[in-house]
Design a protein around this motif. Structure first.
Motif, mmCIF file in Angstrom:
data_model
loop_
_atom_site.group_PDB
_atom_site.id
_atom_site.type_symbol
_atom_site.label_atom_id
_atom_site.label_comp_id
_atom_site.label_asym_id
_atom_site.label_seq_id
_atom_site.Cartn_x
_atom_site.Cartn_y
_atom_site.Cartn_z
ATOM 1 N N ASP A 12 0.836 -1.210 0.000
ATOM 2 C CA ASP A 12 0.000 0.000 0.000
ATOM 3 C C ASP A 12 0.869 1.258 0.000
ATOM 4 N N HIS A 16 0.930 4.178 -2.748
ATOM 5 C CA HIS A 16 0.792 5.571 -2.294
ATOM 6 C C HIS A 16 1.899 6.438 -2.892
ATOM 7 N N THR A 19 1.268 7.348 -6.359
ATOM 8 C CA THR A 19 0.273 8.424 -6.396
ATOM 9 C C THR A 19 0.924 9.777 -6.140
ATOM 10 N N ARG A 20 1.891 9.808 -5.201
ATOM 11 C CA ARG A 20 2.599 11.062 -4.937
ATOM 12 C C ARG A 20 3.394 11.510 -6.168
ATOM 13 N N GLN A 232 5.839 7.281 1.978
ATOM 14 C CA GLN A 232 5.759 6.285 3.035
ATOM 15 C C GLN A 232 6.818 5.212 2.807
#
Length: 360
Positions: A12, A16, A19-20, A232
């Protein structure tokens, strides 16, 4: 319970971070860089989870062929190109794209007899002085390839930054200016930005960005951590306590007696060492996480074990210890060792179990 090192890969977090990338470079396509076993995270597994990327980048032909053998059909770019003209038929058969960075490659493509044309990314050396055609030879190489039936129309134009991680260094702007000058008038998509360019130099985004390190949750910029960019950590490297030792004041620990207890204390022996890829040269005081608290490494890291000073804290064999990742940035450990996060992530050895968590 396995008392050996484990690298937990947070799927995940990986998604993420992609997406950033999209948020930071909204107008660009994404060439996700998976070289060096996806920076130590598992190349095929990462590719399977990053299907929303537009293409994948690897360094060498064997990496690309491993992805194809694993069922990856997305476009793959060979960032180091090819080393011998004999590789070109395999590149065509596997539907791979190539970076062309020297005149010998240009000549080999023009002279080859191929079953189909190849997608080419033409690389200019704007100041990295590693790979790339000299600027004054760039347009002639583009012209030769554009006229060859072995090159697909729309050659992509690229370069690579030397100092984009340092936002105070003027070299990146100079490289962009040099690229613009010598590629002026040539058609085709432009790709300049690696992770550092993507985050630190938005004017470099172009048609394609090439994120590598930031996909794995690590900052490419000097003095920053991934969290500073909303990233992350994908890898959490952890192991377990295998023994507790009482140490009296004045006693020493480990090879070379490199650390001496100043007062009576307790040590926890952790099942990880340089044989697993944890750096041998971490200094005394390098932190680990245990029960969510920081404890210092003391004594030299050995092949299979290291020791931490736990004082009088309640710790028992089997307790988990985090070496880097969630709650303890790998950037911090790299700085203490005097290296870069790339090296720590890529040095994890096959003795470490990889566990992929999350995702669909």
């Amino acid at each position: 319970m396995l008392r050996k090192p484990v690298a937990r890969i947070d799927v995940d977090a990986l998604k993420h971070n992609l997406t950033r990338v999209r948020q930071e470079a909204a107008g660009s396509k994404v060439l996700a860089v998976l070289k060096a076993n996806a920076y130590g995270h598992g190349m095929l597994q990462v590719a399977e989870q990053l299907q929303q990327a537009d293409a994948f980048g690897v360094a060498r032909l064997d990496e690309a062929l491993a992805l194809r053998a694993g069922g990856i059909v997305k476009p793959i770019v060979l960032l180091e190109g090819f080393f011998d003209a004999d590789e070109l038929p395999q590149i065509v058969a596997s539907n791979l794209q190539v970076v062309v960075h020297q005149q010998e490659q240009v000549d080999a493509i023009v002279a080859a007899e191929l079953d189909a044309p190849i997608r080419i990314w033409l690389k200019m050396d704007t100041g990295m002085h590693r790979l790339g055609l000299p600027p004054e030879q760039y347009q002639a190489a583009w012209q030769a390839l554009s006229q060859s039936p072995n090159a697909l129309p729309g050659i992509r134009l690229m370069s690579h930054f030397a100092c984009a991680d340092d936002l105070q260094c003027p070299d990146t702007l100079e490289q962009m200016q040099r690229f613009a000058q010598w590629s002026h008038g040539l058609g085709g998509d432009i790709s300049l930005a690696n992770s550092a360019g993507l985050l630190g130099w938005p004017q470099s985004h172009g048609d394609w960005v090439r994120p590598g390190l930031m996909l794995y949750g690590v900052s490419p910029l000097l003095g920053k951590a991934g969290a500073d960019h909303g990233l992350q950590p994908v890898m959490t490297l952890c192991s377990r306590v295998i023994a507790i030792r009482d140490v009296a004041a004045g006693e020493t620990v480990g090879y070379g007696s490199a650390w001496q207890a100043q007062q009576s204390t307790r040590l926890a022996v952790v099942a990880i060492g340089y044989g697993d890829g944890y750096p041998r040269m971490v200094p005394n005081g390098t932190p680990v996480l245990l029960h969510g608290q920081r404890f210092p490494i003391v004594g030299r890291v050995s092949m299979d074990m290291l020791t931490i000073d736990i004082g009088q804290q309640a710790v028992k064999p089997g307790d988990e210890v985090v070496l880097w990742g969630q709650g303890l940035p790998v950037e911090e450990i790299a700085a203490l060792v005097g290296t870069i996060p790339y090296e720590l992530l890529c040095n994890i050895t096959p003795r470490v179990d990889f566990v992929y968590q999350g995702g669909n």
